[in-house]
Structures are given as structure tokens and as C-alpha cells.
Scaffold this motif. Structure first.
Motif, mmCIF file in Angstrom:
data_model
loop_
_atom_site.group_PDB
_atom_site.id
_atom_site.type_symbol
_atom_site.label_atom_id
_atom_site.label_comp_id
_atom_site.label_asym_id
_atom_site.label_seq_id
_atom_site.Cartn_x
_atom_site.Cartn_y
_atom_site.Cartn_z
ATOM 1 N N UNK A 156 -30.860 6.402 -74.720
ATOM 2 C CA UNK A 156 -30.291 5.151 -73.942
ATOM 3 C C UNK A 156 -28.788 5.452 -74.063
ATOM 4 N N UNK A 157 -28.207 6.280 -74.998
ATOM 5 C CA UNK A 157 -26.723 6.573 -74.995
ATOM 6 C C UNK A 157 -26.455 7.391 -73.826
ATOM 7 N N UNK A 158 -27.469 8.561 -73.914
ATOM 8 C CA UNK A 158 -27.130 9.789 -72.848
ATOM 9 C C UNK A 158 -27.594 9.528 -71.464
ATOM 10 N N UNK A 159 -28.491 9.034 -71.442
ATOM 11 C CA UNK A 159 -28.938 8.561 -69.841
ATOM 12 C C UNK A 159 -28.317 7.205 -69.270
ATOM 13 N N UNK A 160 -28.165 6.236 -70.150
ATOM 14 C CA UNK A 160 -27.730 4.865 -69.671
ATOM 15 C C UNK A 160 -26.392 4.644 -69.781
ATOM 16 N N UNK A 161 -26.157 4.525 -71.170
ATOM 17 C CA UNK A 161 -24.638 4.008 -71.521
ATOM 18 C C UNK A 161 -23.700 5.059 -70.971
ATOM 19 N N UNK A 162 -23.709 5.997 -71.524
ATOM 20 C CA UNK A 162 -22.503 6.866 -70.875
ATOM 21 C C UNK A 162 -22.464 7.097 -69.342
ATOM 22 N N UNK A 163 -23.337 7.111 -68.512
ATOM 23 C CA UNK A 163 -23.526 7.153 -67.188
ATOM 24 C C UNK A 163 -23.018 5.593 -66.697
ATOM 25 N N UNK A 164 -23.374 4.604 -67.234
ATOM 26 C CA UNK A 164 -22.883 3.574 -66.892
ATOM 27 C C UNK A 164 -21.440 3.192 -67.048
ATOM 28 N N UNK A 165 -20.714 3.840 -67.741
ATOM 29 C CA UNK A 165 -19.299 3.808 -67.888
ATOM 30 C C UNK A 165 -18.540 4.987 -67.089
ATOM 31 N N UNK A 166 -19.180 6.232 -66.912
ATOM 32 C CA UNK A 166 -18.686 7.224 -66.228
ATOM 33 C C UNK A 166 -18.811 6.982 -64.871
ATOM 34 N N UNK A 167 -19.994 6.635 -64.374
ATOM 35 C CA UNK A 167 -20.206 6.631 -62.926
ATOM 36 C C UNK A 167 -19.103 5.623 -62.210
ATOM 37 N N UNK A 168 -18.848 4.529 -62.554
ATOM 38 C CA UNK A 168 -17.882 3.894 -61.919
ATOM 39 C C UNK A 168 -16.469 4.456 -61.766
ATOM 40 N N UNK A 169 -16.285 5.120 -63.148
ATOM 41 C CA UNK A 169 -14.919 5.790 -63.015
ATOM 42 C C UNK A 169 -14.923 6.920 -61.947
ATOM 43 N N UNK A 170 -15.987 7.567 -62.047
ATOM 44 C CA UNK A 170 -15.837 8.874 -61.013
ATOM 45 C C UNK A 170 -16.055 8.425 -59.492
ATOM 46 N N UNK A 171 -16.729 7.161 -59.452
ATOM 47 C CA UNK A 171 -16.847 6.382 -58.052
ATOM 48 C C UNK A 171 -15.388 6.094 -57.562
ATOM 49 N N UNK A 172 -14.589 5.384 -58.485
ATOM 50 C CA UNK A 172 -13.423 4.893 -58.132
ATOM 51 C C UNK A 172 -12.407 6.063 -57.906
#
Length: 326
Positions: A129-145
Motif C-alpha cells: 500500500x505504501x509503495x504502490x498507492x501512498x507514495x505515488x499518490x503524493x509524488x505523481x501530482x508533484x511530478x505532474x505540476x
């Protein structure tokens, strides 16, 4: 009884995919429609076809959903856990669709899975959950921005001497390609999430094993339901993404869609991570808009409806005032 439970669970999973389609269809086409690069009907038809194609492009995300988040439950209790997870995700999709909020169907599903597993006494793989959901949940919007900002900056530099009217016409045509890529990435990501749930249901019913390839009928059923939901449209959310965050022009729409599609393909093929298409495209739109000026982005827009505020709550400095309703 076991067969009936299996059929009902698969039916609810396919209905979730349908709600995912009309909820998240705006992700792929809102910018193209708002810039008038595509008509709404043509955009929906294109997105439906590309969602269908994207569903057959891989299975890594499906494997993560079916095996990497919770321990596969057993028996009728296991079917009940999947049923509860899906119903919770569907209810959230319908609520956020009603209020026009671009919420993540993916994270609604993952949250439903974890919550139902905890209530049913099934083991949750917290590391997954941490590696596949939580971390991407926070990182992907930052990368998108950041990526949206950089892509738009590069476009402005490369076309700094171009005729503005000709450039806009060219980018309006180019948006057909970028919107298709966004829809393809949506099918690649979101259809596989439901495939993972259906595979888990088949394993619980002792019809399939995890070592087996995903049955073709599962891919077709999930892809078709996602496409049907997409064609049904999500006009409330489309207005939020296309107009309420920032007024887009064709170059900005192309930059946001290209950024979002690239991130979805990279995460699906390289990391097999089920990211939120909603978070990616919303953050990309914000990054693109920030190249104009920071306060051109209505940073509070995705949450304004849930606070009962108005469209006047736009600049960041009014955040606390709008939230309190004053």
C-alpha cells in the motif's frame, strides 16, 4: 450460492468500471473540449475507443491490484469483502460526480479494499500500500505540476517567434493526438484496476489461479464497460477541469495532456503502479497555468464545492476565508 456471489461481485466490479468511465472521462477530454479542439461528442467517442485499446496494452497494474495490496480472502467472506470495497468506491464516485469534483476513482477503490479487508480480518500488505498507492499518490501530482510547468515553458520558448494565431490552430490539431494519448493511458491504468478485482474474485471462487494469464473475456468486459461509461460522459467534472482551474488555450491544453499521458505510461510500464489519472491531469493543468502567473490558477477550485464556497474563492490568499465560508 458461491456461483451467485461470484456473478454478483463481478457485476458490481463492472458497474464500478462504468462509473469510473463517466467519472474520469473528463480527465482525457476536458482540455480538448474547453479549447474547442474537439467537439464534445467527437471527444467522447475518441476517448471511448482509446480507453478500449489501452485496456489491452498490459497487465502489470492488474497484478498489483490483485496481489500486492491485500491478502486474497477466501470463501463467501472473501466475496463479501470485495463486494463491500466496490460498493464503497461506487458510492464515492457518484457523490463526487454529483458535485463535479475531480476525485480519484482509483484511490476510492484502494481505500475500499483496505477498509473492507480490515473490517473482515484480512491481512493488508502495508508495504505494498505504501509503495504502490501512498507514495505515488503524493509524488505523481508533484511530478505532474513540475512537468506541466516545464513542458509549457519549453513550448513558449520554442514558439516564441511564431504567429500566435497560427500556433494556436496548430496546437488545436495537435490536441487530437495528445487527448488520444491521455485516453489511451486512462484505459491502460483504470481498466486494469478492475481486471485485478475480477481476477481476485475468480481466485476466491477457485476458478482461476494467479499464475494464469488474465482471461480474454475479463479484459473485454472491463474495457467495454469503461468505454461505455466514458461515452456516457462526465460533464460536471469536465467543467471543473476545463474551466474552473484555469482558462485554457490550445498550447496549454496540449502541454497538460502530453504531460499527463507521459506520466501514466511511465508508471504503468516501468513501475506497475496504479496512479490516479485525476491527480495527474489536474496537477499538470495547474503546472501549465502557473507559467502564466501563479494566481492565474484557481488553486482552491477542486475543493470549493465541498466547502459550499463560490467561484470567487480563487486566489490562494483567500483560502482560509473561503474555507470558513466568510
Amino acid at each position: 450460492m458461491d456461483t451467485f456471489a461470484l456473478v454478483v461481485t463481478i457485476g458490481v466490479a463492472l458497474f464500478f468500471t462504468y462509473t469510473n468511465g463517466f467519472h474520469d472521462s473528463a480527465n482525457a477530454i476536458a482540455t480538448s473540449v474547453s479549447t474547442r479542439a474537439l467537439t464534445p461528442r467527437a471527444a467522447l467517442a475518441m476517448a471511448a475507443v482509446m480507453n478500449l485499446a489501452g485496456a489491452f496494452m498490459g497487465s502489470g497494474v492488474a497484478k498489483t491490484v490483485s496481489e500486492g495490496l491485500i491478502q486474497t480472502p477466501v470463501g463467501s467472506k472473501g466475496m463479501g469483502i470485495l463486494f463491500a470495497a466496490l460498493v464503497g468506491a461506487i458510492v464515492w464516485n457518484l457523490i463526487t460526480w454529483y458535485f463535479g469534483l475531480p476525485s480519484s476513482s482509483s484511490h476510492a477503490l484502494f481505500g475500499g479494499m483496505v477498509g473492507a479487508a480490515l473490517a473482515g480480518g484480512t491481512t493488508v500488505y502495508w508495504s505494498g500500500v505504501l509503495e504502490k498507492v501512498v507514495i505515488p499518490m503524493f509524488i505523481s501530482p508533484v511530478v505532474g505540476l513540475l512537468a506541466g510547468y516545464l513542458v509549457m515553458t519549453a513550448i513558449m520558448w520554442m514558439f516564441r517567434k511564431a504567429n500566435p494565431h497560427k500556433a494556436k490552430r496548430g496546437f488545436r490539431i495537435a490536441q487530437t493526438v495528445s487527448a488520444a494519448g491521455m485516453a489511451l493511458g486512462h484505459g491502460l491504468q483504470d481498466a486494469q484496476k478492475t481486471m485485478g478485482i475480477v481476477v481476485m474474485a475468480l481466485v476466491i471462487a477457485d476458478v482461476e489461479d494467479y499464475g494464469d494469464p488474465i482471461p480474454v473475456w475479463v479484459k473485454i468486459a472491463c474495457a467495454v464497460m469503461l468505454s461505455l461509461g466514458t461515452y456516457a460522459g462526465g460533464w460536471r467534472i469536465m467543467r471543473t477541469l476545463g474551466r474552473k482551474i484555469i482558462e485554457l488555450d490550445p498550447p496549454q491544453g496540449f502541454a497538460a495532456e502530453t504531460t499527463g499521458a507521459s506520466i501514466m505510461f511511465a508508471t504503468a510500464f516501468l513501475f506497475k503502479a496504479p496512479i490516479s489519472t485525476t491527480h495527474v491531469i489536474t496537477s499538470a493543468i495547474m503546472g501549465v497555468g502557473a507559467t502564466k502567473r501563479v494566481n492565474a490558477v484557481r488553486w482552491g477550485s477542486p475543493r470549493t464545492s465541498s466547502w459550499g464556497g463560490s467561484s470567487r474563492c480563487r486566489p490562494l490568499r483567500w483560502w482560509l476565508r473561503c474555507r470558513s465560508g466568510s
